[in-house]
Design an enzyme around this catalytic site. Structure first.
Site, short mmCIF file in Angstrom:
data_model
loop_
_atom_site.label_atom_id
_atom_site.label_comp_id
_atom_site.label_asym_id
_atom_site.label_seq_id
_atom_site.Cartn_x
_atom_site.Cartn_y
_atom_site.Cartn_z
N GLN A 78 -15.01 45.72 43.18
CA GLN A 78 -16.01 45.26 42.21
C GLN A 78 -15.29 44.86 40.93
O GLN A 78 -14.27 45.45 40.56
CB GLN A 78 -17.09 46.33 41.96
CG GLN A 78 -16.62 47.63 41.35
CD GLN A 78 -16.22 48.66 42.41
OE1 GLN A 78 -15.66 48.33 43.44
NE2 GLN A 78 -16.49 49.92 42.13
N GLN B 13 -19.43 41.03 42.75
CA GLN B 13 -20.00 42.38 42.70
C GLN B 13 -19.89 42.93 41.27
O GLN B 13 -18.80 42.95 40.70
CB GLN B 13 -19.27 43.30 43.68
CG GLN B 13 -19.87 44.70 43.71
CD GLN B 13 -19.24 45.58 44.77
OE1 GLN B 13 -18.43 45.13 45.57
NE2 GLN B 13 -19.63 46.84 44.78
N ASP B 14 -21.02 43.40 40.71
CA ASP B 14 -21.03 44.01 39.37
C ASP B 14 -20.65 43.03 38.26
O ASP B 14 -19.80 43.32 37.42
CB ASP B 14 -20.06 45.22 39.32
CG ASP B 14 -20.52 46.37 40.20
OD1 ASP B 14 -21.62 46.29 40.76
OD2 ASP B 14 -19.76 47.34 40.33
N ASP C 33 -25.44 44.21 43.05
CA ASP C 33 -25.74 44.91 41.78
C ASP C 33 -25.25 44.09 40.59
O ASP C 33 -24.60 44.63 39.69
CB ASP C 33 -25.06 46.29 41.76
CG ASP C 33 -25.50 47.16 42.93
OD1 ASP C 33 -26.58 46.90 43.49
OD2 ASP C 33 -24.76 48.09 43.28
N ARG D 52 -31.72 48.39 43.25
CA ARG D 52 -31.32 49.65 43.87
C ARG D 52 -31.31 50.72 42.78
O ARG D 52 -30.86 50.49 41.66
CB ARG D 52 -29.94 49.50 44.50
CG ARG D 52 -29.91 48.32 45.51
CD ARG D 52 -28.73 48.35 46.43
NE ARG D 52 -27.48 48.56 45.74
CZ ARG D 52 -26.48 49.29 46.21
NH1 ARG D 52 -26.60 49.91 47.37
NH2 ARG D 52 -25.36 49.39 45.53
#
Ligand SMILES: *[C@@H]1O[C@H](CO)[C@@H](O)[C@H](O)[C@H]1NC(C)=O
Ligand SMILES: *[C@@H]1O[C@H](CO)[C@@H](O)[C@H](O)[C@H]1NC(C)=O
Length: 375
Positions: free
Chosen positions: A191, A213-214, A235, A292
């Protein structure tokens, strides 16, 4: 954010069937989508560049709700720094050097103007330098980029290409990027955060956040994002921030079934954090989750938002902890697009009533009438 990996793999398996039914749909490539967004915003930037920085009076869709926010005129910047490539006439060639030149305990608005170009720098604005504005020549035109992953940097937080610890930060008209390649499904430590905000009362106008990611670590504090572009896979807006995202474009580059737009981390009932997305667009690959539950009281709402990216019908994931289903706050309000269909949603998310939507539909959600537009 590594603990989520097993859950995502699970999701991948579960969602494959769903994906097969949606994969024939045409989705814009990230490039096409980003270019269109850039063109729109560059036009806006040029139109606004010669005008004052006073915000438009905020208008709400539908006219259902009144807004109490009244931005005051911007303060005159008394401190200007210029950054550009050699020969551009700018005083600094590195963004880092311009930040360093601002004194600790700074108490006036300091504007750092960054000319067009690609700047490969890893930057952190320390807590004792508030009131900094970073202003580019347009998203996709002024690009601040670095490429650390969590594994290389030691943590997710430290992987950020650009991090802000101080209050009253403003960013306008530029791109923040983490150039690490998107990690394959199940990868650990890959990430890579493009931007991390920990200061309070931060404002972002026409800023692009590019990563996988992130991407955007909205870690803590009250924040306002207006006309921003946020690209990612898993995310990609995450953290315990209390943020109002207005007319932003969220673009998913997730692998089939392995993505999520948000992972909000409100930890206790008393905390006031949460993400409110108002009149935004969600495009790109999927199917993905809307959110999430990184924290037990995770709070995310989407209002008047167009969701064309395919969404996993359940919409929301409890992070492997059914207890969170009782305490999270997840909702939609008058959203449109294929992904907005609430049939199949978990029964611990809801279509908000007018009364429930109201607190999320104005700057008051982030106490914005005290600070938005003041810079
Ligand atoms: C959302 O998409 C529509 C249609 O493509 C476009 O007109 C609008 O400007 C987009 N809004 C944002 C916030 O990107
Ligand atoms: C919510 O859905 C779950 C699983 O489908 C079910 O067991 C539960 O009884 C439902 N709860 C309510 C309040 O409808």
């Amino acid at each position: 954010m590594a603990i989520s990996r097993a859950a995502l793999l699970c999701t991948l398996v579960l969602a494959t069937g769903f994906f097969l039914t949606v994969s024939s749909q045409t989705v814009p490539t990230p490039e096409e989508d980003f270019d269109a967004w850039i063109a729109r915003n560059q036009a806006k930037y040029e139109a606004q560049n010669s005008e004052s920085t006073v915000l438009d009076t905020q208008t709400l869709p539908g006219g259902d709700f009144s807004v109490e926010a009244t931005p005051s005129p911007p303060q005159e910047a008394t401190c200007i720094r210029t950054v550009g490539k050699k020969g551009s006439g700018a005083k600094y060639t590195k963004v880092k050097a311009a930040i360093k030149s601002i004194p600790k305990g700074n108490s006036v608005r300091c504007v750092i103007r960054i000319a067009k170009g690609f700047y490969k720098e890893k930057i952190e604005i320390p807590k004792d330098k508030p009131y900094i504005t970073i202003e580019g020549a347009g998203a996709g035109v002024t690009i601040l980029s670095y490429g650390d992953t969590a594994e290389e940097a030691g943590s997710t937080s430290q992987s950020a290409s650009f991090a802000v610890m101080s209050d009253y930060f403003v960013a306008k008209d530029l791109t923040f990027e983490n150039s690490s390649p998107p990690p394959p499904g199940g990868a650990v430590g890959q990430q890579a955060v493009a931007f991390r905000i920990e200061g309070d009362k931060a404002q972002f106008y026409r800023v692009a956040f590019l990563g996988a990611q992130d991407t955007l670590y909205d870690k803590q504090g009250r924040h306002y994002f207006k006309d921003c572009y946020i690209q990612g896979s898993i995310d990609f807006v995450f953290g315990n921030g209390q943020s109002y995202y207005e007319t932003c474009h969220l673009h998913s580059i997730a692998n089939p079934g392995s993505g999520s737009l948000t992972a909000q981390k409100k930890m206790t009932k008393a905390e006031t954090s949460g993400f409110s997305f108002v009149r935004c667009n969600v495009t790109g690959n999927g199917p993905i989750y809307i959110g999430r539950a990184w924290g037990p009281y995770s709070r995310v709402v989407l209002l008047y938002t167009d969701i064309s990216a395919p969404i996993i019908p359940a919409g929301w994931y409890n992070w492997g902890d059914p207890a969170r289903e009782k305490t999270v706050y997840y909702g939609q309000y008058k959203c449109t697009g294929v992904g907005a269909d609430t049939k199949g949603r978990v029964n611990w998310s809801k279509e908000l009533t007018d009364a429930q939507a109201r607190p999320f539909l104005s700057w008051n959600f982030v106490d914005g009438n005290q600070w938005i537009g003041k810079y």
